[in-house]
Scaffold this motif. Structure first.
Motif, short mmCIF file in Angstrom:
data_model
loop_
_atom_site.label_atom_id
_atom_site.label_comp_id
_atom_site.label_asym_id
_atom_site.label_seq_id
_atom_site.Cartn_x
_atom_site.Cartn_y
_atom_site.Cartn_z
N GLN A 5 0.82 -1.22 0.00
CA GLN A 5 0.00 0.00 0.00
C GLN A 5 0.85 1.26 0.00
N TRP A 6 1.68 1.45 1.01
CA TRP A 6 2.49 2.65 1.14
C TRP A 6 3.97 2.33 1.25
N GLY A 7 4.36 1.10 0.90
CA GLY A 7 5.76 0.72 0.93
C GLY A 7 6.24 0.39 2.33
N THR A 8 7.56 0.28 2.47
CA THR A 8 8.15 -0.09 3.75
C THR A 8 9.00 1.02 4.36
N GLU A 9 9.28 2.05 3.60
CA GLU A 9 10.09 3.15 4.10
C GLU A 9 9.19 4.27 4.62
N PRO A 10 9.56 4.90 5.73
CA PRO A 10 8.78 6.03 6.23
C PRO A 10 8.67 7.13 5.16
N PHE A 11 7.53 7.79 5.11
CA PHE A 11 7.33 8.89 4.16
C PHE A 11 8.42 9.94 4.35
N SER A 12 8.77 10.23 5.61
CA SER A 12 9.71 11.31 5.90
C SER A 12 11.11 11.03 5.37
N SER A 13 11.41 9.77 5.04
CA SER A 13 12.74 9.42 4.54
C SER A 13 12.78 9.39 3.01
N ARG A 14 11.65 9.71 2.35
CA ARG A 14 11.58 9.68 0.89
C ARG A 14 11.39 11.11 0.38
N PRO A 15 12.46 11.74 -0.12
CA PRO A 15 12.36 13.14 -0.55
C PRO A 15 11.23 13.42 -1.54
N LYS A 16 11.01 12.55 -2.52
CA LYS A 16 9.94 12.80 -3.50
C LYS A 16 8.57 12.72 -2.85
N THR A 17 8.41 11.84 -1.87
CA THR A 17 7.13 11.73 -1.17
C THR A 17 6.91 12.95 -0.28
N VAL A 18 7.96 13.43 0.38
CA VAL A 18 7.86 14.65 1.18
C VAL A 18 7.44 15.81 0.29
N GLU A 19 8.07 15.93 -0.88
CA GLU A 19 7.70 16.99 -1.83
C GLU A 19 6.24 16.87 -2.26
N LEU A 20 5.78 15.63 -2.50
CA LEU A 20 4.39 15.42 -2.90
C LEU A 20 3.43 15.84 -1.79
N VAL A 21 3.71 15.45 -0.56
CA VAL A 21 2.86 15.84 0.57
C VAL A 21 2.82 17.37 0.68
#
Length: 170
Positions: A37-53
């Motif tokens: 669903q949302w992977g195994t890595e924290p959102f905060s450790s994924r720069p592209k996901t942080v940018e998306l949020v």
């Protein structure tokens, strides 16, 4: 101690709290064996996901659920879906990034946020509220949204991620 859920309008300053909620949700999902669903890595450790949020929070209105002043859940309402779902042919509110902190699962946080999304959509004079979600894991999340008054519309796939769009008239 006050255990009632209070929902407040969020902003850019709330992105760190939102990321902490998402990180907690990823851990909770992974603990249940749900990694697709949302992977195994924290959102905060994924720069592209942080940018998306950050981008989605800027395009819409983030809402923060709190219990006793502690952020326990979040969703962002935008006037359009993400790029992987076609926009509706009428004005809409779109639920993005709904999550509950793992410590507060089962307390009705998600339901309270969705009820608030219905009221906000109605307040804006819009009659269509949509959301999309992960359709894997035996469709448990799809069933959750159906239990919150949403109806399935179109299914979609992004890469190998199965998704389902649902809508609710308000």
């Amino acid at each position: 101690m006050d255990t009632s859920i209070r929902i407040r309008k969020g902003g850019a300053d709330d992105v760190p709290a939102m990321l902490a909620i998402f990180d907690s949700a990823v851990g909770w999902l992974n603990g249940k064996g749900i990694t697709a669903q949302w992977g195994t890595e924290p959102f905060s450790s994924r720069p592209k996901t942080v940018e998306l949020v950050e981008r989605v929070a800027g395009e819409g209105v983030p809402w923060i659920a709190e219990i006793g002043g502690v952020p326990v859940g979040t969703l962002t309402l935008t006037p359009h879906p993400g790029e992987y779902v076609a926009a509706a042919d009428e004005p809409e509110s779109y639920v993005r990034f709904l999550a509950t902190d793992a410590r507060f699962h089962g307390r009705g946080v998600g339901a309270a946020l969705l009820a608030h999304a219905v009221e906000e959509t109605r307040r804006r004079g819009v009659s269509l509220l949509r959301v999309d979600c992960f359709a894997g894991s035996e469709g448990r999340l799809v069933a959750y949204y159906e239990g919150q008054g949403f109806t399935r519309t179109e299914a979609f796939v992004v890469g190998d991620w199965p998704g389902q769009v649902l809508e609710r008239r308000v």
